[in-house]
Design an enzyme around this catalytic site. Structure first.
Site, mmCIF file in Angstrom:
data_model
loop_
_atom_site.group_PDB
_atom_site.id
_atom_site.type_symbol
_atom_site.label_atom_id
_atom_site.label_comp_id
_atom_site.label_asym_id
_atom_site.label_seq_id
_atom_site.Cartn_x
_atom_site.Cartn_y
_atom_site.Cartn_z
ATOM 1 N N ARG A 110 15.286 -29.288 24.367
ATOM 2 C CA ARG A 110 14.619 -28.022 24.081
ATOM 3 C C ARG A 110 15.034 -27.552 22.685
ATOM 4 O O ARG A 110 16.224 -27.323 22.431
ATOM 5 C CB ARG A 110 15.006 -26.967 25.127
ATOM 6 C CG ARG A 110 14.444 -25.617 24.816
ATOM 7 C CD ARG A 110 14.715 -24.547 25.876
ATOM 8 N NE ARG A 110 14.190 -23.303 25.337
ATOM 9 C CZ ARG A 110 14.884 -22.180 25.168
ATOM 10 N NH1 ARG A 110 16.119 -22.089 25.585
ATOM 11 N NH2 ARG A 110 14.330 -21.129 24.614
ATOM 12 N N HIS B 291 11.982 -18.438 18.591
ATOM 13 C CA HIS B 291 13.378 -18.160 18.929
ATOM 14 C C HIS B 291 13.956 -17.314 17.791
ATOM 15 O O HIS B 291 14.894 -17.704 17.113
ATOM 16 C CB HIS B 291 14.147 -19.460 19.160
ATOM 17 C CG HIS B 291 15.391 -19.313 19.998
ATOM 18 N ND1 HIS B 291 15.632 -20.070 21.119
ATOM 19 C CD2 HIS B 291 16.474 -18.490 19.867
ATOM 20 C CE1 HIS B 291 16.802 -19.730 21.641
ATOM 21 N NE2 HIS B 291 17.340 -18.779 20.888
ATOM 22 N N ASN C 217 17.199 -18.116 31.376
ATOM 23 C CA ASN C 217 18.454 -18.245 30.639
ATOM 24 C C ASN C 217 19.484 -17.377 31.336
ATOM 25 O O ASN C 217 19.276 -16.174 31.502
ATOM 26 C CB ASN C 217 18.297 -17.752 29.194
ATOM 27 C CG ASN C 217 17.308 -18.586 28.385
ATOM 28 O OD1 ASN C 217 16.778 -19.591 28.858
ATOM 29 N ND2 ASN C 217 17.065 -18.168 27.156
ATOM 30 N N TYR D 201 23.763 -16.406 31.695
ATOM 31 C CA TYR D 201 25.148 -16.564 31.232
ATOM 32 C C TYR D 201 26.163 -15.827 32.106
ATOM 33 O O TYR D 201 27.206 -16.375 32.456
ATOM 34 C CB TYR D 201 25.282 -16.082 29.774
ATOM 35 C CG TYR D 201 24.559 -16.999 28.808
ATOM 36 C CD1 TYR D 201 25.198 -18.125 28.310
ATOM 37 C CD2 TYR D 201 23.243 -16.763 28.442
ATOM 38 C CE1 TYR D 201 24.538 -18.997 27.452
ATOM 39 C CE2 TYR D 201 22.569 -17.637 27.581
ATOM 40 C CZ TYR D 201 23.229 -18.753 27.102
ATOM 41 O OH TYR D 201 22.581 -19.621 26.270
ATOM 42 N N GLU E 56 18.538 -22.186 29.612
ATOM 43 C CA GLU E 56 19.828 -22.040 28.921
ATOM 44 C C GLU E 56 20.896 -21.657 29.932
ATOM 45 O O GLU E 56 20.665 -20.804 30.792
ATOM 46 C CB GLU E 56 19.822 -20.916 27.862
ATOM 47 C CG GLU E 56 19.078 -21.228 26.617
ATOM 48 C CD GLU E 56 19.147 -20.090 25.582
ATOM 49 O OE1 GLU E 56 20.099 -19.288 25.615
ATOM 50 O OE2 GLU E 56 18.224 -20.025 24.758
HETATM 51 C C1 PNW Z 1 20.905 -16.332 23.966
HETATM 52 N N1 PNW Z 1 23.350 -10.343 24.683
HETATM 53 O O1 PNW Z 1 21.242 -15.215 23.214
HETATM 54 C C2 PNW Z 1 20.026 -17.113 23.022
HETATM 55 O O2 PNW Z 1 18.805 -17.576 23.549
HETATM 56 C C3 PNW Z 1 20.743 -18.160 22.258
HETATM 57 O O3 PNW Z 1 20.097 -18.337 21.028
HETATM 58 C C4 PNW Z 1 22.214 -17.793 22.116
HETATM 59 O O4 PNW Z 1 22.897 -18.659 21.274
HETATM 60 C C5 PNW Z 1 22.796 -17.801 23.515
HETATM 61 O O5 PNW Z 1 22.075 -16.939 24.383
HETATM 62 C C6 PNW Z 1 24.268 -17.414 23.573
HETATM 63 O O6 PNW Z 1 24.442 -16.106 23.132
HETATM 64 C C7 PNW Z 1 21.775 -14.040 23.667
HETATM 65 O O7 PNW Z 1 24.024 -9.706 23.816
HETATM 66 C C8 PNW Z 1 22.451 -13.287 22.713
HETATM 67 O O8 PNW Z 1 23.148 -9.892 25.829
HETATM 68 C C9 PNW Z 1 22.970 -12.063 23.059
HETATM 69 C C10 PNW Z 1 22.804 -11.593 24.347
HETATM 70 C C11 PNW Z 1 22.128 -12.341 25.305
HETATM 71 C C12 PNW Z 1 21.617 -13.586 24.940
#
Ligand code: PNW
Length: 465
Positions: A78, A122, A295, A297, A369
């Protein structure tokens, strides 16, 4: 059967990147400027004054990087296409040299047996379009459709898997509300207009991607947040409803139900009357998709008030999110965190997948992601023993497997990221790669997490540790 695999036959194993984060070569071959060039050059916006150069110099090293992907047994890659390489002014004149780069990349991937999964946007909006009003301006959605058409015509014979927009919440709210991302504005009404025009641009791009006559599976990469109330009170539940509204439902209701959620519109009435929504927009936005990219995290906990909570765990007083009541706050649970400070909780992966399977009407779901930043060191023997990252991946993939077993139509998973890269406002200080990059020498070193992931990708079975 004792040797059953953990993941089904055909499950797609990939890794993800984004143009501005890895390519470098920001002035090569007629590339125009993007809002991230401008933002990164503005003092105080990006840690250490880091910019899009050199990044991973992937623009010049893409062939080596595809070899690396092959050695990691990836089925799919991707990546995102840089709008300012294709249309340096954002609209109008097409830059053939920019198209040629993605032509070479796609051909090299296909020769290596790796499926190209392309994201159109992006976050690298051409600067001239920002100067004309950016995403808060309706015309940007139509310029995005024009760009989508150019790309679809150039690559659609070989790229069949498309994501329109990556994380529209980040573009709208980090870009125009809290200002931590380019273009760095702090204007609540602009963030809401941007939300609508990103969604409209998505819908218009879906049409463009499907208009070429080539097979096109189209989706987007959405960062659905996992919002949980901190405690069992009705007040915390109300705070969670509000946060979920402006983080999630303001995107997913238009996409999957063809309307904005009434409670969110009411919560935000003092900021906007939503008069940017025109006849027909919601039909365009809610065109059925072929898949949904998620995505994920870390989860977020919210409370109605900081009273009685450990101040060290509370953040966001006085406006934790747009539409929050003044006392509503984010609360951390005191779990272990990554180098981003994001709490590690794989149960959020299970929750987001099961919820989105229910809300998206049975279409295929991909994790587009998932990953983490940790501080890595390369040993003298050229190894990176990133046990913390490996634990993160294993925990989250076990949660993804549980979601599969509960019937979620999960068809694939992309690690974020293939390479250490430019982590936006954090510059090169945060490393998300399964492959380490030395930014001086541009030497790539596969981390232990990458070796583990390559075994999983090859077998569909969790490797012994
Ligand atoms: C995503 N937040 O970004 C993006 O899709 C990527 O480009 C990035 O590198 C990755 O997650 C890791 O950060 C985010 O502040 C950036 O909540 C910031 C946030 C969430 C996602």
């Amino acid at each position: 059967m004792s040797n059953r695999n953990d993941f089904p036959e055909g499950f797609l194993w990939g890794a993800a990147t984004a143009s501005f984060q890895i390519e470098g070569a920001t002035t090569a071959d007629g590339r125009g400027r993007s809002i991230w060039d401008t933002f990164a050059e503005t003092p105080g916006k990006v840690l250490g004054g880091d910019t899009g150069d050199p990044a991973d110099d992937h623009y010049n090293r893409y062939a080596e990087d595809v070899e690396l992907m092959k050695s990691l047994n990836l089925d799919a890659y991707r990546f995102s296409i840089a709008w300012p390489r294709i249309l340096p002014e954002g609209s109008g004149k097409v830059n053939q040299a920019g198209i040629d780069f993605y032509d070479r990349l796609v051909d090299t991937l296909l020769e290596a047996g790796i499926r190209p999964w392309a994201t159109l946007y992006h976050w690298d909006l051409p600067q001239p379009l920002e100067d004309a009003g950016g995403w808060p301006a309706r015309d940007t959605a139509y310029r995005f459709q024009e760009y989508a058409r150019v790309v679809a015509e150039a690559l659609g014979d070989r790229v069949n898997d498309w994501m329109t927009i990556n994380e529209p919440w980040c573009s709208a709210f980090l870009g125009y509300y809290d200002g931590h991302h380019a273009p760095g504005h702090q204007d609540p009404a602009a963030a809401l207009a941007a939300t609508h025009h990103l969604l409209l641009g998505h819908g218009l791009a879906v049409e463009a991607l499907r208009s070429t006559g080539h097979p096109a599976r189209v989706g987007l990469a959405h960062n659905q947040a996992v919002i949980r109330p901190h405690g069992p009170s009705a007040a915390d539940a109300r705070a969670a409803r509000r946060a979920d509204g402006v983080r999630n439902r303001i995107f997913t209701d238009p996409l999957f139900k063809g309307r904005y959620p009434a409670d969110v519109v009411a919560d935000l009435a003092e900021i906007s009357d939503f008069s940017f929504v025109r006849e027909g927009d919601l039909e365009t936005i809610s065109a059925p998709l072929d898949f949904l990219g998620i995505n994920y995290y870390s989860p977020e906990f919210v409370a109605a008030s900081a009273k009685g909570l450990d101040p060290a765990l509370v953040s966001g007083e006085g406006g934790a999110w747009l539409g929050a009541e003044p006392e509503e706050v984010h609360v951390s649970q005191g779990l272990p965190v990554t180098h981003m400070g994001w709490e590690i909780d794989p149960t959020g992966m299970y929750d987001v997948l099961t919820r989105m399977a229910a809300e998206s009407g049975g279409i295929d779901i991909y994790v587009t992601e998932n990953g983490c930043a940790f501080e890595d060191t390369v040993t003298p023997e050229g190894r990176v023993h990133d046990t913390d990252r490996l634990d993160y991946y294993e925990g989250h993939l076990r949660a993804a497997k549980e979601a599969l077993l509960s019937g979620v139509p999960l068809r694939g998973y992309f690690a974020w990221s293939l390479l250490d890269n430019f982590e936006w406002a954090w510059g090169y200080s945060r490393r998300f790669g399964i492959v380490h990059v030395d930014y001086e020498s541009q030497v790539r070193t596969v981390k232990d997490s990458g070796l583990w992931y390559s075994q999983l990708a090859a077998t569909g079975r969790f490797p012994e540790r």
